[in-house]
Design an enzyme around this catalytic site. Structure first.
Site, PDB file in Angstrom:
ATOM      1  N   ASP A 196      -7.989   3.971   1.078  1.00  0.00           N
ATOM      2  CA  ASP A 196      -7.054   4.361   2.134  1.00  0.00           C
ATOM      3  C   ASP A 196      -7.831   4.957   3.323  1.00  0.00           C
ATOM      4  OD1 ASP A 196      -4.963   5.241   3.620  1.00  0.00           O
ATOM      5  OD2 ASP A 196      -4.020   6.404   2.004  1.00  0.00           O
ATOM      6  N   ASN A 236       2.411   1.521   4.180  1.00  0.00           N
ATOM      7  CA  ASN A 236       2.722   0.290   4.924  1.00  0.00           C
ATOM      8  C   ASN A 236       2.468   0.435   6.426  1.00  0.00           C
ATOM      9  OD1 ASN A 236       5.553  -1.955   5.501  1.00  0.00           O
ATOM     10  ND2 ASN A 236       3.459  -2.502   5.077  1.00  0.00           N
ATOM     11  N   CYS A 239      -1.206   1.083   7.350  1.00  0.00           N
ATOM     12  CA  CYS A 239      -2.645   0.801   7.529  1.00  0.00           C
ATOM     13  C   CYS A 239      -3.072  -0.467   6.794  1.00  0.00           C
ATOM     14  CB  CYS A 239      -3.502   1.987   7.065  1.00  0.00           C
ATOM     15  SG  CYS A 239      -3.319   3.459   8.099  1.00  0.00           S
ATOM     16  N   ARG A 240      -3.244  -0.377   5.484  1.00  0.00           N
ATOM     17  CA  ARG A 240      -3.874  -1.486   4.754  1.00  0.00           C
ATOM     18  C   ARG A 240      -2.976  -2.711   4.600  1.00  0.00           C
ATOM     19  NH1 ARG A 240      -5.227   2.110  -0.267  1.00  0.00           N
ATOM     20  NH2 ARG A 240      -3.278   3.015   0.515  1.00  0.00           N
ATOM     21  N   SER A 241      -1.727  -2.519   4.133  1.00  0.00           N
ATOM     22  CA  SER A 241      -0.933  -3.725   3.834  1.00  0.00           C
ATOM     23  C   SER A 241      -0.472  -4.489   5.082  1.00  0.00           C
ATOM     24  CB  SER A 241       0.229  -3.424   2.879  1.00  0.00           C
ATOM     25  OG  SER A 241       1.155  -2.532   3.413  1.00  0.00           O
ATOM     26  N   CYS A 271       0.862  -1.180   0.000  1.00  0.00           N
ATOM     27  CA  CYS A 271       0.000   0.000   0.000  1.00  0.00           C
ATOM     28  C   CYS A 271       0.898   1.228   0.000  1.00  0.00           C
ATOM     29  CB  CYS A 271      -0.973  -0.006   1.184  1.00  0.00           C
ATOM     30  SG  CYS A 271      -0.202   0.103   2.810  1.00  0.00           S
TER      31      CYS A 271
HETATM   32  P1  4NP Z   1      -1.674   2.974   3.998  1.00  0.00           P
HETATM   33  O1  4NP Z   1      -2.226   4.384   4.527  1.00  0.00           O
HETATM   34  O2  4NP Z   1      -1.202   3.215   2.597  1.00  0.00           O
HETATM   35  O3  4NP Z   1      -2.882   2.089   4.033  1.00  0.00           O
HETATM   36  O4  4NP Z   1      -0.592   2.559   4.953  1.00  0.00           O
HETATM   37  C1  4NP Z   1      -1.420   5.531   4.528  1.00  0.00           C
HETATM   38  C2  4NP Z   1      -0.597   5.773   5.596  1.00  0.00           C
HETATM   39  C3  4NP Z   1       0.186   6.918   5.620  1.00  0.00           C
HETATM   40  C4  4NP Z   1       0.116   7.815   4.576  1.00  0.00           C
HETATM   41  C5  4NP Z   1      -0.706   7.565   3.508  1.00  0.00           C
HETATM   42  C6  4NP Z   1      -1.465   6.414   3.477  1.00  0.00           C
HETATM   43  N1  4NP Z   1       0.883   9.004   4.628  1.00  0.00           N
HETATM   44  O5  4NP Z   1       0.734   9.838   3.714  1.00  0.00           O
HETATM   45  O6  4NP Z   1       1.682   9.192   5.562  1.00  0.00           O
END
Ligand code: 4NP
Length: 157
Positions: free
Chosen positions: A127, A12, A14-16, A9
């Protein structure tokens, strides 16, 4: 031979890592741990070394999961080290191309919506980072559905 699966994702956190934790738990529950090697990584490097987002950890705990992997960034070697790379949305799909170095690298990359069963027809796992509780719950609902779909596909091959 284990099938090596990498979830990707943006951050790294939240989702993955949730996908990694859910698939590991399901594989254990179903006695399939000898068939799978599972990891996750992010397109960005902002959160390298971090635990998953505390909101995702809390929502995971409510469903009996322990999301405790440390964030890392995708590398070009991941295309050799994994059999299947599963991304969460279209943005991830286009972003991961810049880590590929061989003509066939992208053949391994699949969008998570290919594995939805109950949620067939949805385009992605949105997201939840800038969202609220309902966004984290939806992400977990989608990931649980997709992870069982992954097991079904891998085990019927
Ligand atoms: P993820 O969510 O892609 O599901 O881990 C996010 C976590 C952090 C950020 C963006 C998406 N960020 O911009 O810091």
């Amino acid at each position: 031979m284990k099938i090596r699966i990498l979830f990707v994702c943006l951050g790294n956190i939240c989702r993955s890592p949730a996908a990694e934790g859910i698939l590991k738990a399901m594989v254990e529950d179903q006695g399939l741990q000898d068939d799978f090697y599972i990891d996750s990584a992010g397109i960005g490097s902002w959160h390298v070394g971090d635990l998953p987002d505390r909101r995702m950890r809390r929502h995971g705990q409510m469903r009996g999961y322990d999301f405790s992997s440390r964030a890392r960034q995708v590398t070009s070697a991941d295309f050799q080290d994994f059999d299947l790379i599963i991304v969460m949305d279209d943005e991830n799909y286009y972003d991961i191309k810049r880590f590929s170095t061989m003509p066939d690298d992208m053949v391994k990359v699949h969008r998570i919506n290919e594995y939805f069963v109950r949620y067939q027809g949805r385009p992605d796992v949105p997201d939840p980072y800038y969202g609220g509780d309902s966004d984290f719950k939806l992400a977990l609902d989608l990931l649980e559905d997709a992870c069982q779909g992954i097991i079904n596909k891998v085990m019927t091959k």
